[in-house]
Design a protein around this motif. Structure first.
Motif, mmCIF file in Angstrom:
data_model
loop_
_atom_site.group_PDB
_atom_site.id
_atom_site.type_symbol
_atom_site.label_atom_id
_atom_site.label_comp_id
_atom_site.label_asym_id
_atom_site.label_seq_id
_atom_site.Cartn_x
_atom_site.Cartn_y
_atom_site.Cartn_z
ATOM 1 N N HIS A 182 0.826 -1.214 0.000
ATOM 2 C CA HIS A 182 0.000 0.000 0.000
ATOM 3 C C HIS A 182 0.853 1.254 0.000
ATOM 4 O O HIS A 182 0.571 2.224 -0.700
ATOM 5 C CB HIS A 182 -0.923 0.008 1.206
ATOM 6 C CG HIS A 182 -2.136 -0.847 1.025
ATOM 7 N ND1 HIS A 182 -2.117 -2.198 1.250
ATOM 8 C CD2 HIS A 182 -3.374 -0.544 0.604
ATOM 9 C CE1 HIS A 182 -3.306 -2.689 0.999
ATOM 10 N NE2 HIS A 182 -4.098 -1.705 0.598
ATOM 11 N N VAL A 186 0.811 4.163 -2.840
ATOM 12 C CA VAL A 186 0.484 5.576 -2.641
ATOM 13 C C VAL A 186 1.663 6.474 -2.987
ATOM 14 O O VAL A 186 1.512 7.490 -3.660
ATOM 15 C CB VAL A 186 0.031 5.812 -1.185
ATOM 16 C CG1 VAL A 186 -0.187 7.307 -0.943
ATOM 17 C CG2 VAL A 186 -1.239 5.043 -0.883
ATOM 18 N N ASP A 205 -7.126 11.988 1.631
ATOM 19 C CA ASP A 205 -7.396 10.576 1.398
ATOM 20 C C ASP A 205 -6.134 9.731 1.478
ATOM 21 O O ASP A 205 -6.128 8.640 2.028
ATOM 22 C CB ASP A 205 -8.040 10.378 0.026
ATOM 23 C CG ASP A 205 -9.470 10.881 0.013
ATOM 24 O OD1 ASP A 205 -9.956 11.173 1.130
ATOM 25 O OD2 ASP A 205 -10.060 10.994 -1.065
ATOM 26 N N LYS A 206 -5.061 10.296 0.892
ATOM 27 C CA LYS A 206 -3.814 9.537 0.874
ATOM 28 C C LYS A 206 -3.354 9.241 2.292
ATOM 29 O O LYS A 206 -2.899 8.130 2.585
ATOM 30 C CB LYS A 206 -2.740 10.324 0.119
ATOM 31 C CG LYS A 206 -2.878 10.225 -1.371
ATOM 32 C CD LYS A 206 -1.663 10.835 -2.039
ATOM 33 C CE LYS A 206 -1.732 10.611 -3.544
ATOM 34 N NZ LYS A 206 -0.604 11.281 -4.219
ATOM 35 N N ILE A 209 -5.119 6.356 3.813
ATOM 36 C CA ILE A 209 -4.621 5.026 3.445
ATOM 37 C C ILE A 209 -3.274 4.759 4.120
ATOM 38 O O ILE A 209 -3.000 3.660 4.579
ATOM 39 C CB ILE A 209 -4.461 4.909 1.916
ATOM 40 C CG1 ILE A 209 -5.790 5.227 1.240
ATOM 41 C CG2 ILE A 209 -3.982 3.525 1.517
ATOM 42 C CD1 ILE A 209 -5.708 5.322 -0.248
ATOM 43 N N SER A 213 -1.599 1.742 6.669
ATOM 44 C CA SER A 213 -0.553 0.967 6.006
ATOM 45 C C SER A 213 0.720 0.957 6.837
ATOM 46 O O SER A 213 1.374 -0.075 6.971
ATOM 47 C CB SER A 213 -0.231 1.531 4.634
ATOM 48 O OG SER A 213 -1.402 1.839 3.973
#
Lengths: 488, 510
Positions: A182, A186, A205-206, A209, A213
């Protein structure tokens, strides 16, 4: 291009030497007569190779940091210092293994080979600058560790330890890879120094994630240093493994894991981005939990080895505090802690190894009245126990004092207080051994065999740094202060 | 700031020379070890008297001639700094005297003599270290090091429940020290890590009064928070009321000489910590918390006295009386007036001598009776008619008891009177209530005396012999001290006057 790699190799001599030692050991072992009672050549090779590695590492200590092999490996004095501790730890563990009955006579050379192999993995891990090499280092270290844990073939618990270790290890490595993929997805890079500037600016949003991760990524590392909540395997593995293996596990893989977490934190999370804040927040909670749960669990143990296993979880928590503060002084205190922890662990396990060989187990009662039978051994054990608890003027206190000052410099008073109260808890169970050795009378007058004058001198000699580093620590602090972690 | 004299270093390290000497003498030569330790402590005591002779009572701060400082750890600006002023000097003399006498009283110890005397001298060195250190780090190291010999002295040579007592003592004090450690490092950073960041004198003077720190989103006052940390650290040692539970166990289980040192010197380290560290560094917080300290002191006085009254073990009774008497010291400290503080320091010294006498006497008695019951668990008398059986012993006991009770003419009276004078204006209610504590003190001591010394000689006591020459020899100096300082306390008061005065002046500005 070829020239560049040759130059890179020049910086990589210690690792190559360790690799060579491992191959040398395999060859020498094979050349020995089958079924030979003792294989002195194997031991000699291991010692020579490791001492050569140690010397070169010491010479490298003052060199400035470089990144080699197209920036996938970083050689800096921080990593070198950790490697020095790991090499010394390996040396000590191999020496204990040669003395101990816990490793079968025929498997002593195998122990040396695998220990050096783990060391190579640990060295790679310590200086890895991208996720792939980190993973390779971690696996090199782990796969050999699984075998080492089950080295006592005929013992059920040793087999259980090996199986448990590999199951836990496999699962956490999988989770870690999942997290890594992940992160790569990204950020588009696996190189830590390239990730760092991207991470500082990430949001939205990044970040949503990336935060989970990185936590998944941490699982693999947290498992290696046995921090709560990934510590479940460690007491069983530590107890089931042969004693020299336990000694080895509580020094080398642990410090390698610490080093890599320190590097990640310093390189990636030395900013105020949202990901960094989450990582550091999680890390500080984990550190506090690790200390507390490790120490509280240690209280009720019956086996000294298991108690030391839990206490090493507690110490891992304290070392994490040196990382949580993300500062030079934190790293310095981590290095000092590791250095003193090395000597204390070696002495403690070495002494437990003698008791274990004599009685077949290492329950607390076996230590009763030791001071009357073996005063040097008992006094060394007392010193080490008080030092582990952090009583001045012993080195364990100075190590804790350094961590404290790093934490308080950042004004994390609550963390400092938690660490302090943990010291008090740990004193209680360390004192249990002291109490038994000094206040109780022994069950029998039988002396412990194998405790020759040479071994007593070695125990005494290993205890000397535990005391002197508590009083004259100026020089060592000087050395670790100059050891810096390179950030590009 | 190299001083011209190494006297303080000699006092501090002389017991270590004694330890080294003891380690070189083979363990089978018990008398050689005893005499060596005796000579060693005698030299140390003489050195403390030399210090007293050369002491300049007009100087309020540290004596310039004896200040000694060398760098220890440069990176952290930790120094080996020792010094002496009017507050530490009485404690140093008391330490020198009591350890010397305790070596004499330990003559009858037969169990691993070498270990005992080595640990005992080691303890003396660490106690001197606490009273002499002017570097906070050094102070902390000595404060903690002291726990190690105490742990073994109680645990190896103690009574039947010795392990529990030793562990409890160790854990309690260690807990307090950890809080102190956090405070110490916080001060180091608040002072800016400079060359004087661990120097107790440089930290003093109330420079942290307006410092704030934020935790969990709310603001705390730096000096109040860390005063509380230091307070708990020192209060455990004193011991102040909720933290006192280690003391009765430790006292009852410890061998005689260790009880003497524990009550005579170690408890004073707690109050000394207030005077040297907590008060000067956090004067505004000290004033702020003065009410609480006074009330806690009062609880100590009354609660300790009631507990003492309920005891059937005479050593435990004296142990609780220490709790009560240290309460008076706390009251004097809370007063923050010249008389009160002078009284507190004087009470620290006087309680040292009178309690030491009580414990030594109980030790002498125990060597004959091998029990300490005033009333046995089955209800029968443990002792009876000792007055007719042991006349010399009884006379010394009476002196000790009255001194501890605070009878005019003996040492306890003057210090208690000074404390009451000092505290009356500020805390009238507490003064009146504390007077009840004084009354209770008389009650439990006299009641104990009546039950043990009067009445018919019970069968068991008929075989007891009176004090021998050695026992008289170590009781005599204490008797003299108790009587002389009861009539003429000026030597001690003069010693501390200037130093206490400057502390009171500092506190007065807040």
């Amino acid at each position: 291009m070829a020239m560049k790699y040759l130059v890179s190799l020049g910086h990589y001599v210690p690792e190559l030497l360790a690799c060579l030692t491992m191959f040398g050991l395999i060859l020498v072992e094979a050349a020995q007569e089958k079924g030979a009672k003792s294989k002195p050549l194997v031991g000699a090779t291991a010692f020579l190779g490791l001492i050569a590695t140690f010397v070169i590492l010491c010479l490298n200590l003052s060199k400035p940091g470089v990144s080699i092999f197209t920036n996938s490996i970083v050689i800096d004095s921080f990593g070198t210092f950790i490697k020095i501790i790991m090499v010394l730890g390996t040396l000590g563990a191999i020496y204990i293994a040669n003395q101990s009955n816990d490793i079968y006579q025929g498997l002593k050379s195998e122990f040396s080979i695998m220990a050096v192999g783990v060391l190579v993995g640990g060295m790679l891990l310590t200086s890895a600058n991208n996720m792939l090499l980190l993973y390779i280092g971690l696996e090199t270290l782990s796969i050999l560790s699984y075998v080492m844990a089950s080295l006592k073939k005929n013992d059920e618990r040793s087999g259980e330890a090996g199986l448990k270790y590999s199951l836990y290890g496999g699962i956490s490595a999988g989770i870690m890879l999942f997290g890594m993929s992940h992160i790569f997805g990204v950020l588009g890079t696996i190189n830590f120094s390239e990730m760092a500037p991207l991470l500082a600016e990430i949001s939205g949003d990044k970040a949503l994630i990336l935060i989970p991760s990185f936590l998944l990524f941490f699982v693999g590392l947290g498992y290696k240093i046995a921090c709560v909540p990934f510590h479940m395997w460690s007491p069983d593995v530590y107890e089931g493994s042969p004693l020299p293996v336990t000694t080895f596990f509580s020094i080398v893989p642990k410090l390698a894991g610490m080093a890599v977490i320190a590097r990640l934190t310093m390189v990636l999370f030395n900013n105020s981005g949202i990901v960094s804040v989450s990582w550091l927040g999680a890390l500080s909670v984990i550190a506090a939990l690790t200390m507390t749960i490790g120490n509280i669990s240690a209280i009720g143990q019956r086996s000294v080895k298991r108690m030391l296993a839990y206490s090493s979880i507690g110490h891992a928590g304290v070392m994490l505090l040196g990382i949580v503060v993300v500062s030079e002084i934190g790293l310095r205190s981590l290095l000092f802690y590791g250095f003193t922890y090395l000597f204390m662990t070696l002495v403690a396990f070495y002494i437990v190894s003698f008791v274990n060989d004599k009685y077949g187990n290492d329950h607390f009662e076996r230590f009763s009245g030791l001071i009357n039978k073996h005063p040097i051994m008992a006094i060394s054990m007392i010193i080490v126990m008080f030092s582990l608890a952090g009583i001045p003027p012993l080195s364990g206190f100075v190590a804790k004092f350094n961590i404290f000052s790093a934490v308080i410099a950042k004004k994390y008073y609550v963390l400092a207080l938690v660490a302090g109260i943990n010291s008090v808890i740990s004193l209680y169970y360390y004192m249990k051994i002291v109490r038994l050795m000094v206040f109780k009378t022994s069950e029998s007058d039988e002396l412990i065999g194998g405790l020759t004058l040479r071994n007593q001198i070695i125990i005494g000699a290993l205890t000397v740094p535990v005391v002197t580093l508590g009083i004259f620590w100026e020089k060592v602090i000087g050395v670790v202060t100059s050891a810096t972690l390179m950030i590009q | 700031m190299h001083g011209s004299s190494h006297l303080l270093n000699w006092i501090l390290w002389m017991p270590f020379i004694g330890v080294l000497g003891n380690l070189l003498i083979p363990g089978s030569k018990k008398n050689a070890i005893r005499y060596w330790s005796l000579i060693n402590t005698a030299i140390t005591f003489i050195l403390t008297l030399v210090l007293y002779k050369n002491f300049d009572t007009s100087v309020a701060g540290m004596q310039e001639a004896y200040n000694f400082s060398i760098p220890w750890i440069k990176q952290f600006n930790i120094f080996y700094t020792v010094g002496v002023d009017g507050i530490s000097l009485p404690m140093i003399i008391l330490t020198g005297l009591l350890f010397f006498l305790c070596i004499l009283s330990s003559w009858t110890v037969e169990k691993s003599v070498k270990g005992y005397f080595s640990l005992f001298l080691f303890l003396q060195a660490s106690v001197f270290g606490v009273f002499l250190s002017l570097d906070f780090f050094l102070f902390y190291v000595f404060w903690e090091v002291m726990l190690i010999p105490m742990f073994f002295l109680i645990g190896i040579w103690g009574g039947e429940n010795k392990e529990y007592a030793a562990v409890k003592f160790f854990l309690y004090t260690f807990f307090g020290s950890i809080l102190m450690l956090v405070g110490m490092v916080a001060l180091y950073y608040a002072k800016g890590k400079g060359v004087d960041a661990f120097n107790i004198l440089a930290l003093s003077g109330g420079q942290f009064t307006d410092l704030k720190l934020s935790m969990f989103g709310s603001e705390f006052s730096f000096d109040k928070l860390f005063f509380v940390f230091m307070f708990i650290g020192f209060a455990i040692k004193v011991p102040v009321f909720p933290f006192h539970t280690w003391l009765p166990h430790a006292h009852v289980q410890a061998p005689t000489a260790v009880s003497v040192i524990l009550a005579g010197v170690l408890l004073k380290m707690g109050t000394y910590g207030f005077l040297r560290i907590a008060y000067p560094i956090f004067p505004s917080a000290s004033v702020y918390f003065a009410d609480a300290i006074a009330w806690l002191g009062l609880v100590n006085v009354i609660y300790g006295a009631f507990c003492a009254m309920a005891q059937t073990d005479v050593k435990k009774l004296v142990a609780y009386s220490s709790v009560s008497h240290m309460g008076f010291v706390m009251l004097g400290l809370a007063a923050m007036t010249t008389q009160g503080m002078n009284g507190a320091v004087l009470q620290m010294f006087n309680h040292g001598t009178s309690t030491a006498m009580m414990f030594l006497l109980i030790g002498i008695l125990y060597e004959r009776s091998h029990h300490r019951y005033i009333v046995r668990p089955d209800g029968s008398k443990g002792f009876g008619g000792l007055y007719t059986q042991l006349p010399k012993f009884s006379i010394v006991f009476i002196i000790a008891m009255f001194a501890s009770m605070g009878l005019p003419g003996l040492s306890g009276f003057i210090s208690e009177a000074l404390i009451f004078l000092g505290i009356y204006e500020r805390y009238t209610t507490i003064t009146v209530l504390a007077l009840i504590g004084l009354l209770l003190g008389a009650a439990y001591l006299l009641w104990m005396f009546k039950r043990m010394f009067f009445g018919d000689v019970i069968e068991e006591c008929k075989s007891y012999t009176d004090m021998n020459a050695r026992e008289i020899a170590y009781m005599l100096p204490l008797c003299v001290a108790v009587i002389v300082f009861g009539i003429y306390p000026a030597p001690i008061l003069n010693m501390m006057k200037a130093s206490v005065g400057s502390l009171v002046k500092l506190l007065g500005t807040y």
